[in-house]
Design a protein around this motif. Structure first.
Motif, PDB file in Angstrom:
ATOM      1  N   ILE A 207       0.859  -1.189   0.000  1.00 26.89           N
ATOM      2  CA  ILE A 207       0.000   0.000   0.000  1.00 26.89           C
ATOM      3  C   ILE A 207       0.890   1.232   0.000  1.00 26.89           C
ATOM      4  O   ILE A 207       1.774   1.370   0.857  1.00 26.89           O
ATOM      5  N   LYS A 208       0.651   2.135  -0.940  1.00 26.60           N
ATOM      6  CA  LYS A 208       1.349   3.422  -0.972  1.00 26.60           C
ATOM      7  C   LYS A 208       0.473   4.469  -0.278  1.00 26.60           C
ATOM      8  O   LYS A 208      -0.730   4.565  -0.554  1.00 26.60           O
ATOM      9  N   ILE A 209       1.112   5.257   0.603  1.00 25.83           N
ATOM     10  CA  ILE A 209       0.424   6.295   1.372  1.00 25.83           C
ATOM     11  C   ILE A 209       1.063   7.621   0.998  1.00 25.83           C
ATOM     12  O   ILE A 209       2.267   7.819   1.194  1.00 25.83           O
ATOM     13  N   ALA A 210       0.291   8.537   0.427  1.00 21.93           N
ATOM     14  CA  ALA A 210       0.833   9.744  -0.190  1.00 21.93           C
ATOM     15  C   ALA A 210       0.883  10.914   0.792  1.00 21.93           C
ATOM     16  O   ALA A 210      -0.102  11.205   1.483  1.00 21.93           O
ATOM     17  N   LYS A 211       2.027  11.578   0.831  1.00 24.43           N
ATOM     18  CA  LYS A 211       2.206  12.725   1.715  1.00 24.43           C
ATOM     19  C   LYS A 211       1.185  13.817   1.388  1.00 24.43           C
ATOM     20  O   LYS A 211       1.011  14.207   0.241  1.00 24.43           O
ATOM     21  N   GLY A 212       0.493  14.274   2.424  1.00 28.84           N
ATOM     22  CA  GLY A 212      -0.483  15.340   2.273  1.00 28.84           C
ATOM     23  C   GLY A 212      -1.822  14.902   1.732  1.00 28.84           C
ATOM     24  O   GLY A 212      -2.762  15.705   1.686  1.00 28.84           O
ATOM     25  N   LEU A 213      -1.952  13.645   1.324  1.00 22.33           N
ATOM     26  CA  LEU A 213      -3.224  13.146   0.789  1.00 22.33           C
ATOM     27  C   LEU A 213      -3.824  12.092   1.700  1.00 22.33           C
ATOM     28  O   LEU A 213      -4.958  12.222   2.138  1.00 22.33           O
ATOM     29  N   GLY A 214      -3.059  11.012   1.979  1.00 18.82           N
ATOM     30  CA  GLY A 214      -3.572  10.001   2.880  1.00 18.82           C
ATOM     31  C   GLY A 214      -3.421   8.585   2.365  1.00 18.82           C
ATOM     32  O   GLY A 214      -2.556   8.273   1.539  1.00 18.82           O
ATOM     33  N   MET A 215      -4.315   7.727   2.833  1.00 16.04           N
ATOM     34  CA  MET A 215      -4.205   6.288   2.657  1.00 16.04           C
ATOM     35  C   MET A 215      -4.565   5.868   1.230  1.00 16.04           C
ATOM     36  O   MET A 215      -5.193   6.603   0.475  1.00 16.04           O
ATOM     37  N   ALA A 216      -4.185   4.612   0.904  1.00 14.88           N
ATOM     38  CA  ALA A 216      -4.655   3.916  -0.298  1.00 14.88           C
ATOM     39  C   ALA A 216      -4.385   4.678  -1.588  1.00 14.88           C
ATOM     40  O   ALA A 216      -5.204   4.652  -2.502  1.00 14.88           O
ATOM     41  N   PHE A 217      -3.221   5.350  -1.683  1.00 19.07           N
ATOM     42  CA  PHE A 217      -2.870   6.021  -2.936  1.00 19.07           C
ATOM     43  C   PHE A 217      -2.767   4.989  -4.063  1.00 19.07           C
ATOM     44  O   PHE A 217      -3.195   5.233  -5.187  1.00 19.07           O
ATOM     45  N   ALA A 218      -2.199   3.845  -3.725  1.00 20.99           N
ATOM     46  CA  ALA A 218      -2.186   2.705  -4.647  1.00 20.99           C
ATOM     47  C   ALA A 218      -2.064   1.434  -3.816  1.00 20.99           C
ATOM     48  O   ALA A 218      -1.369   1.410  -2.795  1.00 20.99           O
ATOM     49  N   ILE A 219      -2.778   0.393  -4.236  1.00 23.22           N
ATOM     50  CA  ILE A 219      -2.747  -0.896  -3.549  1.00 23.22           C
ATOM     51  C   ILE A 219      -2.486  -1.985  -4.580  1.00 23.22           C
ATOM     52  O   ILE A 219      -3.159  -2.046  -5.610  1.00 23.22           O
ATOM     53  N   ASP A 220      -1.509  -2.838  -4.293  1.00 29.41           N
ATOM     54  CA  ASP A 220      -1.224  -3.998  -5.131  1.00 29.41           C
ATOM     55  C   ASP A 220      -1.221  -5.233  -4.245  1.00 29.41           C
ATOM     56  O   ASP A 220      -0.392  -5.356  -3.338  1.00 29.41           O
TER      57      ASP A 220
END
Length: 235
Positions: free
Chosen positions: A205-218
């Motif tokens: 799971i990628k967690i994006a700075k300033g945005l939050g959870m689930a930026f991308a899930i593989d």
């Protein structure tokens, strides 16, 4: 011999005793997850229905996150996290009308091939470092989950790798900076007593700075699956 005016002398003194340049603060997990904000988002496989998550802070050190279907929101399940010092711990979660308490019997943090035991903090699992390191690290946790309503006990193993901040991108939000959690979960839930644990989940799971959870899930266990964030907001 050189003579300085008072103005020049004052300027020299000001330069000599000036404060050193301020150092940029190290990023923290909260900068990426937004766990202490009323933050939420949706994510979906390309062209398919969306799923939703939302953080609900409970205090300055506690927050819970829910994951589910936006059509039937809110879900009945919520994971409970606690910040303690430089760690975020997981205490357990609500679900099926009861509480599931998670407690570890063994934990280690690893850098490269060197692993160090983590001192217990009330038996709660050390889930992620609060101050984000500039290098990758791994976490190994083994323990039990106890269903409050029945006393049923499940044994588990949770293996995680947390990646240092790195460039990431998705179709909706373009280029960002993310930390990546790669995790493997194994347990003996539903198996005969004494059975060895089995792997039930493996994903990144990628967690994006300033945005939050689930930026991308593989995900590849229990089945291949890919999803990306489609919306973020505060509620």
């Amino acid at each position: 011999m050189k003579f300085w005016t008072k103005a020049v002398f004052a300027a020299v003194l000001a330069t000599a005793f000036a404060a050193p340049p301020a150092q940029a603060a190290s990023p923290v997990y909260g900068d990426f997850s937004l766990m202490f904000q009323r933050s939420a988002g949706q994510y979906a496989p390309p062209g398919e229905k969306a799923f939703q998550w939302a953080w609900s802070p409970q205090s300055a050190t506690e927050s819970q996150i829910t994951w589910g279907d936006p059509v039937t929101w809110p879900p009945a399940t919520a994971e409970h996290f606690v910040r303690s010092g430089d760690w975020v711990l997981i205490d357990g979660w609500d679900g099926n009308g009861t509480y599931y308490t998670e407690r570890v019997t063994e934990e280690s943090v690893c850098t490269g091939s060197t692993c160090t035991p983590i001192p217990s903090d009330g038996g709660r699992q050390h889930y992620v470092r609060w101050t984000v390191p500039s290098t990758d690290y791994r976490l190994v946790a083994r323990g039990t989950i106890t269903e409050k309503s029945s006393g049923k006990v499940v044994h588990f193993e949770h293996l995680q790798t947390w990646g240092a901040p790195a460039p990431c991108s998705n179709a909706r939000f373009g280029a960002r900076t993310c930390v990546t959690q790669t995790e493997t979960w194994s347990d003996d839930n539903g198996l005969p007593a004494g059975s060895p644990i089995r792997k039930t989940l493996h994903r990144s799971i990628k967690i994006a700075k300033g945005l939050g959870m689930a930026f991308a899930i593989d995900q590849d266990v229990p089945s291949p699956w890919h999803a990306e964030a489609t919306e973020y907001w505060n509620w």
